[in-house]
Design a protein around this motif. Structure first.
Motif, PDB file in Angstrom:
ATOM      1  N   GLU A  23       0.814  -1.214   0.000  1.00  0.00           N
ATOM      2  CA  GLU A  23       0.000   0.000   0.000  1.00  0.00           C
ATOM      3  C   GLU A  23       0.848   1.266   0.000  1.00  0.00           C
ATOM      4  OE1 GLU A  23      -3.923  -0.250   2.250  1.00  0.00           O
ATOM      5  OE2 GLU A  23      -2.704  -1.660   3.394  1.00  0.00           O
ATOM      6  N   PHE A  24       2.056   1.181   0.577  1.00  0.00           N
ATOM      7  CA  PHE A  24       2.935   2.339   0.637  1.00  0.00           C
ATOM      8  C   PHE A  24       3.918   2.321  -0.528  1.00  0.00           C
ATOM      9  CE2 PHE A  24       1.995   1.503   5.202  1.00  0.00           C
ATOM     10  CZ  PHE A  24       1.342   2.687   5.480  1.00  0.00           C
ATOM     11  N   LYS A  25       4.508   3.464  -0.800  1.00  0.00           N
ATOM     12  CA  LYS A  25       5.594   3.549  -1.766  1.00  0.00           C
ATOM     13  C   LYS A  25       6.908   3.292  -1.027  1.00  0.00           C
ATOM     14  CE  LYS A  25       3.195   6.968  -4.639  1.00  0.00           C
ATOM     15  NZ  LYS A  25       3.232   8.360  -5.168  1.00  0.00           N
ATOM     16  N   ARG A  26       7.759   2.444  -1.588  1.00  0.00           N
ATOM     17  CA  ARG A  26       9.041   2.120  -0.941  1.00  0.00           C
ATOM     18  C   ARG A  26      10.074   3.184  -1.312  1.00  0.00           C
ATOM     19  NH1 ARG A  26       9.243  -2.790   1.669  1.00  0.00           N
ATOM     20  NH2 ARG A  26       7.438  -4.144   1.283  1.00  0.00           N
ATOM     21  N   GLU A  27      10.006   4.297  -0.595  1.00  0.00           N
ATOM     22  CA  GLU A  27      10.832   5.460  -0.898  1.00  0.00           C
ATOM     23  C   GLU A  27      12.109   5.518  -0.071  1.00  0.00           C
ATOM     24  OE1 GLU A  27      10.338   7.604  -3.222  1.00  0.00           O
ATOM     25  OE2 GLU A  27       8.216   7.634  -3.734  1.00  0.00           O
ATOM     26  N   PHE A  28      12.180   4.746   1.028  1.00  0.00           N
ATOM     27  CA  PHE A  28      13.311   4.858   1.949  1.00  0.00           C
ATOM     28  C   PHE A  28      14.493   4.020   1.472  1.00  0.00           C
ATOM     29  CE2 PHE A  28       9.931   6.404   4.621  1.00  0.00           C
ATOM     30  CZ  PHE A  28      10.543   7.284   5.497  1.00  0.00           C
ATOM     31  N   THR A  29      15.618   4.688   1.235  1.00  0.00           N
ATOM     32  CA  THR A  29      16.863   4.004   0.881  1.00  0.00           C
ATOM     33  C   THR A  29      17.518   3.485   2.156  1.00  0.00           C
ATOM     34  OG1 THR A  29      18.225   5.985   1.118  1.00  0.00           O
ATOM     35  CG2 THR A  29      17.173   5.615  -1.036  1.00  0.00           C
ATOM     36  N   PRO A  30      18.549   2.626   2.053  1.00  0.00           N
ATOM     37  CA  PRO A  30      19.229   2.145   3.271  1.00  0.00           C
ATOM     38  C   PRO A  30      19.740   3.272   4.165  1.00  0.00           C
ATOM     39  CG  PRO A  30      19.850   0.781   1.415  1.00  0.00           C
ATOM     40  CD  PRO A  30      19.009   1.901   0.855  1.00  0.00           C
ATOM     41  N   LEU A  31      20.317   4.315   3.579  1.00  0.00           N
ATOM     42  CA  LEU A  31      20.806   5.439   4.376  1.00  0.00           C
ATOM     43  C   LEU A  31      19.661   6.119   5.111  1.00  0.00           C
ATOM     44  CD1 LEU A  31      23.065   7.397   5.233  1.00  0.00           C
ATOM     45  CD2 LEU A  31      22.585   8.712   3.145  1.00  0.00           C
ATOM     46  N   GLU A  32      18.530   6.253   4.449  1.00  0.00           N
ATOM     47  CA  GLU A  32      17.390   6.939   5.061  1.00  0.00           C
ATOM     48  C   GLU A  32      16.720   6.078   6.129  1.00  0.00           C
ATOM     49  OE1 GLU A  32      16.601   9.474   0.971  1.00  0.00           O
ATOM     50  OE2 GLU A  32      15.481   7.632   1.385  1.00  0.00           O
ATOM     51  N   VAL A  33      16.762   4.761   5.964  1.00  0.00           N
ATOM     52  CA  VAL A  33      16.256   3.878   7.024  1.00  0.00           C
ATOM     53  C   VAL A  33      17.146   4.008   8.257  1.00  0.00           C
ATOM     54  CG1 VAL A  33      15.784   1.495   7.694  1.00  0.00           C
ATOM     55  CG2 VAL A  33      15.233   2.260   5.381  1.00  0.00           C
ATOM     56  N   PHE A  34      18.469   4.039   8.056  1.00  0.00           N
ATOM     57  CA  PHE A  34      19.387   4.305   9.166  1.00  0.00           C
ATOM     58  C   PHE A  34      19.062   5.663   9.783  1.00  0.00           C
ATOM     59  CE2 PHE A  34      23.194   6.564  10.579  1.00  0.00           C
ATOM     60  CZ  PHE A  34      23.642   5.729  11.593  1.00  0.00           C
ATOM     61  N   GLY A  35      18.741   6.643   8.937  1.00  0.00           N
ATOM     62  CA  GLY A  35      18.399   7.975   9.430  1.00  0.00           C
ATOM     63  C   GLY A  35      17.194   7.957  10.343  1.00  0.00           C
ATOM     64  N   VAL A  36      16.184   7.137  10.001  1.00  0.00           N
ATOM     65  CA  VAL A  36      15.010   7.010  10.870  1.00  0.00           C
ATOM     66  C   VAL A  36      15.425   6.487  12.239  1.00  0.00           C
ATOM     67  CG1 VAL A  36      12.852   5.755  11.237  1.00  0.00           C
ATOM     68  CG2 VAL A  36      13.360   6.712   8.990  1.00  0.00           C
ATOM     69  N   ALA A  37      16.237   5.428  12.240  1.00  0.00           N
ATOM     70  CA  ALA A  37      16.683   4.839  13.501  1.00  0.00           C
ATOM     71  C   ALA A  37      17.512   5.829  14.313  1.00  0.00           C
ATOM     72  CB  ALA A  37      17.488   3.574  13.222  1.00  0.00           C
ATOM     73  N   PHE A  38      18.441   6.499  13.652  1.00  0.00           N
ATOM     74  CA  PHE A  38      19.358   7.390  14.360  1.00  0.00           C
ATOM     75  C   PHE A  38      18.669   8.667  14.804  1.00  0.00           C
ATOM     76  CE2 PHE A  38      23.137  10.214  14.659  1.00  0.00           C
ATOM     77  CZ  PHE A  38      23.835   9.473  15.595  1.00  0.00           C
TER      78      PHE A  38
END
Length: 523
Positions: A23-38
């Motif tokens: 249902e969602f667009k997979r817009e998050f790259t690996p760096l941005e997923v790390f950014g969410v966590a950090f």
């Protein structure tokens, strides 16, 4: 087929095996997923927020040992266990989905129900704590700018808090691509701020505020009257609050590319980065905070970290740096994804409304505003006293630990055939899980106790009231005659019945014959 297309297809197939359509667009790259966590960890702003609790409970001595290195190393066991589960089943449902998939048939519905409510409570409390801290930091800047003449009232702080909540609601309602790109900014701001403190603070601190090695390495504060051993344990709150939110990236699994690999590695890398940088910051603070602990806690600025900056950098320098602190604290939150996922499975009141995804932005906007509304209600604890609003910090930790403990334990104690994902711990899985499952309930008990041995209505720990109330009411609703969840709740509800590209029905029934999800976890 290109590499990106192959990854996208694999992500969609994995999600379909878990019972959900994309249902969602997979817009998050690996760096941005790390950014969410950090950025959800918000290393330095988080340390600044809980310094008021760390200083009277042990600091600075525990900052070198138990307070940071020992505590955060044990905390990382939780992150590793969560990462392994996230790799096996990368879905926005996270811990409550895993609980239902892994627990024994007799208990899975009830445990899934409790984990969902605990996880939702933890995330709403997390939003409240982050935005309340941001409001405090803004009022600290106002105090510094006024020459420490301005002292904010609770009503003024609450007004700023609500304004921050509303601004977050607007930002989190934007398209996923915008939220994803914003993570790069947060990474840069957080990393820069950490190194400014680690390098700049010792250079700028006047000699009268520089501490001797004997003070920095040997001073132990116990300002609340608990036995020293218990005070040492209370000092764990700072690393527990800072190195936390391990499942934040899990809730954007359905928006991340190559989620089964990206999400667990983001959890691990952010945890290790936070531990190392956090220890360096704590060492720096221990040498540069001065010896007047009482004034740091009672300063008109109202924020110990801001007072340390003011002593070292002066008024103008502190205001410049404090803009970075507020910016780093002002993170883009992902709590709405957990609310969306739980509502998608019809477990929350108004689920049909909260689970809607906006067609234009591909964002669960109703869930966003639900989180903001609940966080605004939690903020009213401020009018019951300083200790009452402080409960939102321990509530965020305690509620999350309830959910994490049940999910991790279910993997080993439940009736399941767990299938590992690309990221796994091999032979270390069980011992690491045991450490996590023993540590979290112990700390939950500690954080339900009051701040001081002698307590009153204004100094009691309201964590037990809010968390106990939410879980208690959830159980009442679950067992309510006729209408309760026990009569209709069967865990995660699949919204896809066939794999894309073939005609085979997915197996969406669990062992007891109830409608549910059967996927890679082996449930």
């Amino acid at each position: 087929m290109s590499g990106e297309e192959e990854i996208a297809k694999r992500d969609e197939e994995t999600l379909a095996q878990l019972g959900y359509k994309q249902e969602f667009k997979r817009e998050f790259t690996p760096l941005e997923v790390f950014g969410v966590a950090f950025s959800c960890m918000g290393l330095f702003p988080s340390l600044a927020s809980v310094l008021v609790y760390a200083i009277p409970n042990g600091g600075p001595l525990p900052w070198y040992g138990g307070y940071w290195l020992v505590a955060s190393t044990v905390i990382l066991s939780t992150g590793l266990s969560i990462a392994e589960l996230a790799s096996a089943a990368p879905t926005a449902g996270g811990v409550y989905f895993w609980t239902h998939s892994l627990a024994s048939p007799r208990w899975r519905n009830l445990l899934c129900w409790l984990v969902g409510y605990a996880n939702a409570t933890g995330y709403i409390a997390g939003v409240a704590a982050v935005d309340w801290s941001c409001a405090i930091q803004i009022t600290a800047a106002m105090s510094i700018g006024s020459g420490q003449a301005y002292i904010a009232t609770n009503a003024q702080i609450y007004g700023i808090y609500v304004a921050i909540l509303l601004s977050h609601a607007l930002i989190c309602s934007l398209a996923t691509s915008i939220l994803a790109r914003a993570q790069r900014i947060y990474i840069a701001v957080n990393i820069c701020l950490c190194f400014v403190v680690i390098i700049g603070l010792p250079i700028a601190t006047p000699k009268q505020y520089m501490n001797t090695t004997s003070f920095a390495l040997g001073s132990f504060n116990n300002l609340y009257g608990w036995p020293e051993g218990f005070t040492f344990i209370l000092s764990f709150m700072a690393p527990l609050w800072t190195v936390s939110g391990f499942d934040a990236t899990v809730h954007i699994s359905e928006e991340a590319s190559n989620a089964a690999v990206t999400v667990p590695w983001a959890i691990v890398c952010s945890g290790i980065t936070g531990i190392l940088l956090g220890w360096a910051i704590n060492v720096t603070l221990a040498f540069c905070m001065g010896t007047d602990i009482g004034y740091l806690l009672s300063s008109p600025i109202g924020q110990p970290m801001a007072q340390i900056f003011f002593n070292s950098f002066g008024q103008k320098g502190t205001l410049v740096l404090w803009v970075l602190v507020v910016s780093a604290q002002y993170v883009v939150l992902v709590s709405s994804r957990q609310i969306f996922a739980y509502s998608r499975d019809r477990a929350l009141p108004l689920s049909s409304i909260l689970s809607r995804v906006n067609k234009s932005t591909s964002v669960p906007i109703n869930a966003v505003w639900f989180v903001i509304f609940c966080a605004a209600l939690l903020g009213l604890l401020a009018f019951a006293g300083t200790q009452a609003i402080g409960a939102v910090f321990t509530l965020g930790i305690s509620a999350a630990y309830v959910a994490y403990t049940i999910a991790i334990a279910a993997r080993w104690l439940g009736d399941n055939n767990f299938k590992r994902g690309p990221f796994h711990l091999g032979n270390f899985s069980l011992p690491i899980s045991i450490i996590a499952v023993l540590f979290m309930p112990f700390m939950d008990i500690i954080f339900l106790l009051p701040t001081t041995p002698s307590t009153s209505a204004t100094t009691m720990n309201y964590t037990i009231v809010v968390l106990g109330g939410v879980l208690g009411l959830s159980l009442v609703w679950y067992y309510l005659p006729v209408y309760g969840g026990v009569h209709w709740f069967t865990g995660p509800v699949p919204n896809i019945r066939r794999r894309d590209g073939d005609n085979q029905d997915l197996d969406t029934r669990n062992e007891s014959g109830e409608e549910g999800v059967k996927g890679p976890l082996g449930a």
